[in-house]
Design a protein around this motif. Structure first.
Motif, PDB file in Angstrom:
ATOM      1  N   SER A 143      47.432  46.771   9.410  1.00 51.33           N
ATOM      2  CA  SER A 143      46.680  47.145   8.203  1.00 51.33           C
ATOM      3  C   SER A 143      47.268  48.371   7.525  1.00 51.33           C
ATOM      4  CB  SER A 143      45.228  47.437   8.571  1.00 51.33           C
ATOM      5  OG  SER A 143      45.150  48.593   9.395  1.00 51.33           O
ATOM      6  N   HIS A 144      48.349  48.932   8.095  1.00 49.78           N
ATOM      7  CA  HIS A 144      48.976  50.161   7.590  1.00 49.78           C
ATOM      8  C   HIS A 144      47.974  51.304   7.549  1.00 49.78           C
ATOM      9  CE1 HIS A 144      52.338  47.631   6.739  1.00 49.78           C
ATOM     10  NE2 HIS A 144      51.668  46.934   5.842  1.00 49.78           N
ATOM     11  N   GLY A 145      47.092  51.331   8.564  1.00 50.80           N
ATOM     12  CA  GLY A 145      46.135  52.424   8.664  1.00 50.80           C
ATOM     13  C   GLY A 145      44.911  52.264   7.799  1.00 50.80           C
ATOM     14  N   LYS A 146      44.801  51.157   7.069  1.00 44.80           N
ATOM     15  CA  LYS A 146      43.670  50.976   6.159  1.00 44.80           C
ATOM     16  C   LYS A 146      42.788  49.856   6.705  1.00 44.80           C
ATOM     17  CE  LYS A 146      46.693  52.295   2.350  1.00 44.80           C
ATOM     18  NZ  LYS A 146      47.380  51.844   1.116  1.00 44.80           N
ATOM     19  N   LEU A 147      41.920  50.211   7.633  1.00 43.63           N
ATOM     20  CA  LEU A 147      41.016  49.214   8.175  1.00 43.63           C
ATOM     21  C   LEU A 147      39.699  49.875   8.496  1.00 43.63           C
ATOM     22  CD1 LEU A 147      41.692  48.295  11.903  1.00 43.63           C
ATOM     23  CD2 LEU A 147      42.383  50.448  10.876  1.00 43.63           C
ATOM     24  N   CYS A 148      38.663  49.065   8.660  1.00 42.98           N
ATOM     25  CA  CYS A 148      37.349  49.580   9.008  1.00 42.98           C
ATOM     26  C   CYS A 148      37.162  49.523  10.515  1.00 42.98           C
ATOM     27  CB  CYS A 148      36.245  48.768   8.322  1.00 42.98           C
ATOM     28  SG  CYS A 148      36.098  49.093   6.560  1.00 42.98           S
ATOM     29  N   ALA A 149      36.515  50.542  11.062  1.00 44.00           N
ATOM     30  CA  ALA A 149      36.318  50.586  12.501  1.00 44.00           C
ATOM     31  C   ALA A 149      35.045  51.332  12.842  1.00 44.00           C
ATOM     32  CB  ALA A 149      37.509  51.250  13.191  1.00 44.00           C
ATOM     33  N   ARG A 150      34.504  50.961  13.993  1.00 47.04           N
ATOM     34  CA  ARG A 150      33.414  51.717  14.581  1.00 47.04           C
ATOM     35  C   ARG A 150      34.025  52.649  15.606  1.00 47.04           C
ATOM     36  NH1 ARG A 150      28.599  49.633  18.606  1.00 47.04           N
ATOM     37  NH2 ARG A 150      26.999  51.120  17.961  1.00 47.04           N
ATOM     38  N   LEU A 151      33.815  53.939  15.438  1.00 43.46           N
ATOM     39  CA  LEU A 151      34.460  54.938  16.285  1.00 43.46           C
ATOM     40  C   LEU A 151      33.417  55.605  17.167  1.00 43.46           C
ATOM     41  CD1 LEU A 151      36.578  56.664  13.504  1.00 43.46           C
ATOM     42  CD2 LEU A 151      37.259  54.776  14.965  1.00 43.46           C
ATOM     43  N   THR A 152      33.701  55.691  18.443  1.00 40.31           N
ATOM     44  CA  THR A 152      32.827  56.393  19.373  1.00 40.31           C
ATOM     45  C   THR A 152      33.606  57.569  19.953  1.00 40.31           C
ATOM     46  OG1 THR A 152      31.625  54.379  19.931  1.00 40.31           O
ATOM     47  CG2 THR A 152      31.433  56.233  21.448  1.00 40.31           C
ATOM     48  N   HIS A 153      33.079  58.776  19.725  1.00 41.33           N
ATOM     49  CA  HIS A 153      33.703  59.971  20.265  1.00 41.33           C
ATOM     50  C   HIS A 153      32.833  60.525  21.386  1.00 41.33           C
ATOM     51  CE1 HIS A 153      36.110  59.776  16.627  1.00 41.33           C
ATOM     52  NE2 HIS A 153      36.907  60.685  17.144  1.00 41.33           N
ATOM     53  N   ILE A 154      33.467  60.873  22.474  1.00 45.36           N
ATOM     54  CA  ILE A 154      32.779  61.498  23.601  1.00 45.36           C
ATOM     55  C   ILE A 154      33.494  62.809  23.894  1.00 45.36           C
ATOM     56  CG2 ILE A 154      32.116  61.302  26.019  1.00 45.36           C
ATOM     57  CD1 ILE A 154      32.073  58.289  25.699  1.00 45.36           C
ATOM     58  N   GLY A 155      32.773  63.896  23.717  1.00 42.14           N
ATOM     59  CA  GLY A 155      33.387  65.201  23.957  1.00 42.14           C
ATOM     60  C   GLY A 155      34.573  65.464  23.074  1.00 42.14           C
ATOM     61  N   GLY A 156      34.535  64.978  21.837  1.00 39.78           N
ATOM     62  CA  GLY A 156      35.615  65.220  20.894  1.00 39.78           C
ATOM     63  C   GLY A 156      36.801  64.298  21.043  1.00 39.78           C
TER      64      GLY A 156
END
Length: 595
Positions: free
Chosen positions: A58-71
């Motif tokens: 996608s050349h960095g252009k995509l939708c995502a669900r991001l989960t961060h734990i402790g940064g």
């Protein structure tokens, strides 16, 4: 090449998705958002290799669900752990903007990259006296002749209780030297006998997320108090568009091989999971070698691509044989190149292969040659100079053909200086001399600047004359590309009327190229937010509603008839938004708008 943790955590988020994950159709790994007609991936359920494939395709252009734990970004397979005594600046996901940021053009936050230390030394050991502790003596510079500065502080939880045994690092951003200590039983920590410099203070405590303190300027013998707060971390999920953060200059520096090449045949090597994602091998016939040693007349470029809907037309988009491209490459761990030749991969996981015309290629080659000369000069001198790099960036930004090399970094640099000024309750014009004086003091104490591309140092090096040159370059521009809007954002920081007058004229008179049309439309959202103008927000909100309706009527991507009609209606809506937006911007400064 497996994706590494620093690559994952260097990713930036663009626009926030307004549809909840639960409202989307699909499985735990991938769902379809009817709001924006995009697939959305849950990165926590994907392996690093799968994430790399989707980012690259996608050349960095995509939708995502991001989960961060402790940064840190959570993924299905754990990425490699922290190296001992090495910290990265924690990232939070709560400040995703409501509009697509122009990080689509390579703009990233000044502190998203992991620390890459030149050296790591111990600070005052825990529970020992502050002055002249054994560990701190090891941190002193042998050439220092003045009394050192100090950073002292305390790490506490939000409930006020101290947090002991946490690692704290003082990172000197002038030479990348890290000094590490551990908090005492009462949560206190200290760094003694520091050089005059600019420091970031970062901390890591298991189970906690600690907000860092950036850009502390220490003068000779000065002591600063820095108190840090630790909050228990909880998995934080958000939905948004992922954007690439590397700049062409950084890619050039980091790549093993930079070439202008002619695209040859492509072969699908393997399908990657379900759907249209595939690993592709493309022959690149080298025309010009810009960096690295020539591996031969051609190389194999291994990349992930989304195959087209039509099973009879599986050529990767943008890789038609005969196309000339500019590629930033690293040697691949997969040695199975076409025709027995060497295999390479993109040097940046979410970068985009650049398709440049003849004039643009010549401009890029010229600017990269100038950059190489600058780096050789710095090497002979033994120290890079931020002022020299800023001049290279400004000269590149002035040239419309090479503007893509520079505007992202110039903008990031001035924004870093603005942030410093805001923290000191002053102006960029006053903050810059103070920062340069600190750099001078650092050198006088025997320090050597290792990184000239720190955004803050570049921002302080931007002169009034260079600002005038950039303003003139914008006013002379007749175009509406993403890089031109980047220059608009830069100039608006010191000459709002000149920048907005230019924008109003371009929006009402210039039609962007098809490749730029969608991106320009998205950037208007960001401009409306930056200008804090409700009338402009209403225009972009209305446009999004119209786009949504068009997609609902003509959303079948694999139907050529639907696709043609959909794109025609979208083009009409985007043109109407540009014209109305241009009139509204002109009205802000009383500029005649005509009919």
């Amino acid at each position: 090449m497996a994706i590494r943790s620093e690559e994952l955590n260097r990713l930036a988020t663009g626009s926030k998705c307004t549809t909840s994950w639960d409202a989307m159709q699909g499985d735990d790994r991938r769902r379809f958002c009817a709001e924006c007609r995009r697939d959305v991936f849950d990165f926590e359920r994907l392996t690093p290799q799968e994430i790399r494939g989707h980012l690259e395709a996608s050349h960095g252009k995509l939708c995502a669900r991001l989960t961060h734990i402790g940064g840190r970004l959570s993924v299905f397979e754990p990425v490699e752990p922290f190296e001992p005594m090495r910290l990265s600046a924690p990232r939070r996901t709560s400040s995703i903007t409501a509009a697509v940021v122009t990080a689509w053009l390579g703009i990233g936050a000044a502190h998203t990259a992991p620390i890459e230390p030149a050296a790591l030394v111990a600070a005052t050991p825990r529970d020992e006296a502050l002055p002249n502790a054994p560990g701190e003596r090891a941190a002193k510079s042998e050439t220092r002749s003045t009394v050192g500065a100090a950073i002292r502080g305390k790490l506490t939880q939000k409930n006020g209780l101290p947090l002991s045994d946490a690692e704290v690092v003082a990172l000197n951003i002038l030479d990348d030297r890290e000094t590490l200590t551990v908090t005492r039983a009462d949560g206190t920590f200290s760094f003694e006998n520091l050089l005059t410099a600019v420091y970031d203070v970062l901390a890591r405590a298991p189970g906690f997320d600690v907000e860092p303190q950036y850009n502390l300027m220490l003068g000779p013998g000065e002591v600063q108090q820095v108190d840090l707060t630790a909050a228990p971390f909880e998995p934080a999920s958000s939905l948004g568009i992922i954007v690439r953060t590397s700049t062409p200059r950084k890619q050039f520096d980091d790549s093993d091989l930079v070439v202008v090449a002619v695209v040859g045949p492509s072969v699908v090597v393997e399908r990657q999971g379900q759907g249209s994602l595939a690993k592709v091998a493309t022959e690149l016939r080298i025309e010009s070698l810009l960096k690295g040693k020539s591996p031969g007349r051609s190389v194999t470029y291994l990349h992930s691509e989304y195959l087209k809907c039509d099973p009879e037309d599986q050529a990767p988009e943008g890789f038609a044989p005969g196309t000339k491209i500019l590629a930033y490459l690293d040697a691949s761990e997969d040695s199975s190149g076409l025709r027995g030749g060497p295999a390479y991969e993109s040097s940046d996981v979410s970068s985009e292969i650049q398709h440049l015309g003849t004039a643009e290629r010549a401009a890029y080659v010229d600017r990269f040659a100038a950059l190489s000369d600058l780096e050789r000069t710095a090497e002979r001198r033994g120290e890079p100079d931020p002022a020299e790099l800023m001049e290279w960036l400004v000269a590149s930004a002035e040239n419309p053909l090479a503007r893509g090399l520079a505007t992202a970094e110039v903008r990031s640099a001035f924004e870093a200086l603005q942030n410093l000024a805001a923290s000191q309750k002053t102006t960029p014009e006053l903050a810059a001399p103070d920062l340069l004086a600190t750099v001078k003091g650092f050198r006088e104490e025997g320090g050597t600047v290792k990184r000239s591309d720190r955004p803050l140092l570049l921002g302080a090096s931007l002169t009034d004359r260079q600002k005038r040159r950039l303003t003139a370059a914008l006013q002379e521009t007749e175009g509406l590309r993403g890089v031109d809007l980047n220059l608009f954002e830069i100039v608006r920081k010191w000459d709002e009327k000149a920048a907005e007058t230019w924008l109003a004229h371009q929006l009402r008179t210039v039609e962007p190229k098809p490749a730029d049309e969608e991106l320009v439309t998205w950037q208007l959202d960001d401009i409306a937010e930056k200008l804090d103008d409700n009338a402009l927000r209403a225009l972009t909100d209305g446009a999004r509603d119209r786009y949504r309706g068009i997609y609902q009527l003509f959303g079948n991507d694999c139907s050529k008839a639907d696709e043609k009609l959909r794109e025609k209606k979208l083009a009409t809506s985007r043109k109407d938004l540009r014209h109305q937006f241009g009139k509204a911007v002109a009205h802000r400064h009383g500029v005649p708008v005509g009919s």
